[in-house]
Write an enzyme that holds these catalytic residues in place. Structure first.
Site, PDB file in Angstrom:
ATOM      1  N   GLU A   1       0.836  -1.202   0.000  1.00  0.00           N
ATOM      2  CA  GLU A   1       0.000   0.000   0.000  1.00  0.00           C
ATOM      3  C   GLU A   1       0.872   1.253   0.000  1.00  0.00           C
ATOM      4  O   GLU A   1       2.043   1.212   0.352  1.00  0.00           O
ATOM      5  CB  GLU A   1      -0.925   0.016   1.221  1.00  0.00           C
ATOM      6  CG  GLU A   1      -0.347  -0.506   2.516  1.00  0.00           C
ATOM      7  CD  GLU A   1       0.858   0.240   3.023  1.00  0.00           C
ATOM      8  OE1 GLU A   1       0.846   1.493   2.981  1.00  0.00           O
ATOM      9  OE2 GLU A   1       1.818  -0.412   3.470  1.00  0.00           O
TER      10      GLU A   1
ATOM     11  N   GLU B   1       4.639  -0.397   1.648  1.00  0.00           N
ATOM     12  CA  GLU B   1       4.778  -0.548   0.193  1.00  0.00           C
ATOM     13  C   GLU B   1       4.639  -1.997  -0.273  1.00  0.00           C
ATOM     14  O   GLU B   1       4.592  -2.259  -1.461  1.00  0.00           O
ATOM     15  CB  GLU B   1       6.125  -0.007  -0.325  1.00  0.00           C
ATOM     16  CG  GLU B   1       6.366   1.454  -0.102  1.00  0.00           C
ATOM     17  CD  GLU B   1       7.692   1.930  -0.671  1.00  0.00           C
ATOM     18  OE1 GLU B   1       8.392   1.140  -1.364  1.00  0.00           O
ATOM     19  OE2 GLU B   1       8.049   3.089  -0.422  1.00  0.00           O
TER      20      GLU B   1
END
Length: 356
Positions: A174, A317
């Site tokens: 994300e 991430e």
């Protein structure tokens, strides 16, 4: 594409025949029984997921859901909201942590704009924007129930598309400034734990701002009163589009019987929501690293997963996923390529099971 209800209802348990056959083969490989620890567990789980005792993964990919969060209006992050837009663009330049680690693992990255507050023109971007960021959860619901379901279905659609492309090992990532606040709020809603347990400093805060962050999250819970017995209600009231999208990724991976790796805190909160929607979905998840975010130990116990890599990471991430891909492929190689006692001309009767 199949809708939310059809995907959830279509999730089935692990293939018990394959699990049994995998356990039998693992215990007959030329090694003391149990001596490869968690690698053995992973290899057996993979058999249950795919229905095959011997597995080899040809295409790996981490899905990164990018979205902004209205709670940023309350000053809950040291980084400005525009960083979501900038860093998502940087991922397309191949210069971020997820890019570097994915290249090292021979894995791909797919990035989804599910709610960025701004526009970027990057070839390959999966454009699925619900709207430019959620509403401020400290003032009212972050999104409507329909938007939450739409975001979940977006994740389902992305994963279903990847499976059609031949991807057989997935990860979850994300990008969204403020999403440690929404994740903490979701965890507190679903579990009843306190802000002291669930809330960390995210990208870095002063002690004063950290106290403020906890107060803002508690205010959001008081204002919205999410129903802990209704995961969609929790997502809609105090979640984020990125979290909801990842929920859909987990559910669709389970439906398609593809293993999916959990990254850190935010990814794991999405995993908790998915497991509350469909407890069977948890069987298809493989945790990666033990995030340095303070709520992770409590969170993982809530899901029923135990992270395997102790690296003190907290980047997000999806960076834990390509690292875990190496471990998963190693586990699969053990099951696939090691010889049995019979093949190695070794008597197995004298060996003792050393598992605790």
């Amino acid at each position: 594409m199949m809708g939310y209800q059809a995907i959830v209802k279509g999730i089935r348990p692990l293939d018990e025949k394959a699990v049994s056959a995998a356990k039998n083969r693992m215990d007959n490989l030329i090694k003391p029984i149990g001596s490869l620890g968690r690698l053995e567990d992973i290899a057996i789980q993979l058999a249950g997921v795919t229905g095959k005792v011997k597995n080899k993964f040809e295409k790996k990919c981490t899905v990164v859901m990018s979205a902004d969060n209205g709670v940023m209006d309350e000053g809950v992050s040291a980084a400005p909201q525009v960083v979501t837009l900038i860093q998502t663009g940087n991922m397309f330049k191949g210069i971020c942590g997820i890019n570097v680690l994915s290249r090292q693992a021979g894995a791909d990255v797919r990035i989804v704009d599910i709610g960025i507050n701004g526009e970027i023109d990057c070839p390959g971007l999966i454009r699925k924007k619900i709207r430019p960021g959620t509403s401020n959860m400290a003032k009212g619901p972050a999104m409507s129930r329909d938007e939450a379901i739409q975001a979940i279905e977006t994740g389902m659609e992305v994963v279903s598309g990847l499976v059609e492309e031949g991807y057989d090992l997935l990860g979850t990532g994300e990008m969204g400034i403020g999403n440690t606040s929404t994740s903490s709020a979701v965890l507190m809603s679903l579990s009843g734990c306190s802000a002291e347990v669930a809330v960390g400093k995210g990208a870095g805060l002063t002690e004063e701002d950290f106290t403020k962050k906890k107060r803002v999250i508690e205010t959001a819970l008081h204002v919205n009163k999410p129903d802990k017995n209704d995961p969609i209600d929790v997502l809609a009231k105090v979640g984020g589009f990125d979290i909801a999208g990842l929920v859909g990724c987990y559910l669709a991976a389970a439906f398609h019987r593809v293993p999916i790796v959990v990254d850190g805190f935010i990814s794991a909160v999405a995993a908790l929501v998915a497991a509350r929607i469909s407890p069977l979905a948890r069987e298809y998840m493989i945790p990666s690293h033990f995030s340095a975010e303070p709520g992770v130990e409590y969170l993982m116990k809530e899901i029923g997963l135990e992270p395997m890599l102790l690296l003190k990471m907290r980047l997000g991430e999806g960076t834990g996923c390509p690292l875990m891909f190496h471990v998963i492929e190693s586990a699969a190689a053990v099951m696939r390529d090691m010889a049995t006692f019979e093949e190695g001309a070794i008597e197995s009767e004298t060996l003792v099971d050393i598992r605790e």
